[in-house]
Design a protein around this motif. Structure first.
Motif, mmCIF file in Angstrom:
data_model
loop_
_atom_site.group_PDB
_atom_site.id
_atom_site.type_symbol
_atom_site.label_atom_id
_atom_site.label_comp_id
_atom_site.label_asym_id
_atom_site.label_seq_id
_atom_site.Cartn_x
_atom_site.Cartn_y
_atom_site.Cartn_z
ATOM 1 N N ASP A 42 -3.917 -30.231 38.641
ATOM 2 C CA ASP A 42 -4.850 -29.595 39.376
ATOM 3 C C ASP A 42 -4.266 -29.297 40.756
ATOM 4 O OD1 ASP A 42 -4.531 -32.150 40.765
ATOM 5 O OD2 ASP A 42 -6.694 -32.459 40.871
ATOM 6 N N ARG A 77 -4.036 -26.965 46.017
ATOM 7 C CA ARG A 77 -4.873 -27.472 44.973
ATOM 8 C C ARG A 77 -6.155 -26.793 45.005
ATOM 9 N NH1 ARG A 77 -8.709 -31.787 44.844
ATOM 10 N NH2 ARG A 77 -8.737 -33.102 43.044
ATOM 11 N N GLU A 78 -6.533 -26.426 43.723
ATOM 12 C CA GLU A 78 -7.596 -25.899 43.262
ATOM 13 C C GLU A 78 -7.889 -24.698 44.181
ATOM 14 O OE1 GLU A 78 -10.798 -28.420 43.715
ATOM 15 O OE2 GLU A 78 -10.097 -29.454 41.802
#
Length: 325
Positions: A2, A64-65
């Motif tokens: 992720d 992240r994301e």
């Protein structure tokens, strides 16, 4: 995974090295301007993978994301002839404030105005600067930029009793924020809680005096004095000023300290300076706390956060430089 770890060479060529990562740690503290990123990469020596170009001037970026959490220069690389593991470390742009010294004299200007001028001089991107509206004066002859910025806001904090924190956003821009008085974050589930209380730095009485030593008035924590005896700090009140707010802030910062170290599932919002509500049924500890330091670790497909919490919203009262004569 992720997250993404991107290595950018000095010429601007970017390479995604996420698949080489064994461990990534992203950490920070409210006492340090720069946040740190460290990573361990597995780089086979059999030629099956082209080794990344880990040279001076390279940059590391963590996302992240889709959100950028960190960007900063690579500071150290460690390799071994007997291991395929390569260890990296980097600091965000707060490094340029810590590592650069300036010569400034500010007379009767708000911290936000002075800091904006410093950032223009050193081409430091600015996201937001807390607005105090308070005039401060100080001379900084060859002082690290981060200490100048913290000192200017500490001078304002002495007048309004607020707490300020300087840090960089994930995009690499400076922000000075007022530490919150309430929490919008909550930790409901933990994997471990360590609870420590400490009165090593206790001072429960403040004697406000004039510059000639005459007592203006005392400000005290009576229950603490009953329990621990009197431990007094002397505060000099300048002409035309009321040091009451500063005295109360001193008592708060030098009272009983209760620290918790909490391990929980990963949450990128759990960073130093933020406030959080803790409701831990396992340890029986609950309440409003402020994050003093945070460590976020990605390893073996798992993401964990470890935060040190304080039930007091402490000020950074270190002031560099000298008074203007």
């Amino acid at each position: 995974m992720d997250y993404e770890l991107i290595l950018t060479a000095p010429g601007g060529t970017a390479r995604d090295v996420t698949q080489l990562v064994q461990t990534v740690t992203w950490s920070g503290s409210d006492s340090q301007t720069a946040r740190e990123l460290s990573a361990s990469l597995a780089v086979p020596k059999d030629g099956s993978v082209t080794p990344p170009e880990l040279v001076e001037g390279s940059q590391l970026t963590l996302r992240r994301e889709g959100a950028q959490l960190f960007a900063g220069p690579l500071l150290s690389v460690t390799t071994s002839s007997q291991s395929s593991v390569v260890d990296l470390s980097a600091l965000d742009r707060g490094r340029y404030l810590v590592g650069s010294e300036g010569w400034y004299q500010f007379a009767g200007v708000p911290p936000e105005t002075a800091v904006a001028a410093i950032c223009r001089d050193y081409s430091i991107p600015v996201a937001a600067l807390a607005q105090t509206g308070l005039a401060v004066s100080r001379k900084f002859p060859g002082v690290a930029l981060d200490k100048i910025i913290k000192s200017l806001y500490a001078l304002a904090a002495q007048k309004n009793g607020k707490r300020y924190l300087a840090r960089f956003t994930g995009a690499g821009a400076l922000e000075v924020v007022e530490k919150p008085g309430a929490a919008t974050l909550e930790i409901k589930s933990t994997m471990g809680v360590t609870n420590t209380w400490d009165i090593s730095n206790l001072q429960n009485s403040v004697a406000i005096r004039t510059d000639t030593g005459a007592l203006v008035r005392p400000v005290e924590d009576a229950p603490s004095i009953t329990l621990n005896g009197r431990l007094e700090h002397v505060l000099i009140q300048r002409d035309g000023e009321d040091a009451g707010a500063e005295a109360k802030a001193w008592l708060e910062d030098h009272g009983l300290q209760q620290n918790l170290t909490v391990e929980t599932l990963g949450d990128t919002r759990l960073i130093s300076g933020n406030a959080v509500k803790l409701r831990d049924t396992g340890s029986g500890v609950s309440g409003l706390f402020w994050i003093e330091s945070d460590t976020h670790t990605w390893k073996n497909g798992q993401y964990y956060s470890k935060v040190k919490l304080n039930f007091r919203n402490l000020a950074d009262d270190t002031i560099s430089g000298s008074e203007i004569q």
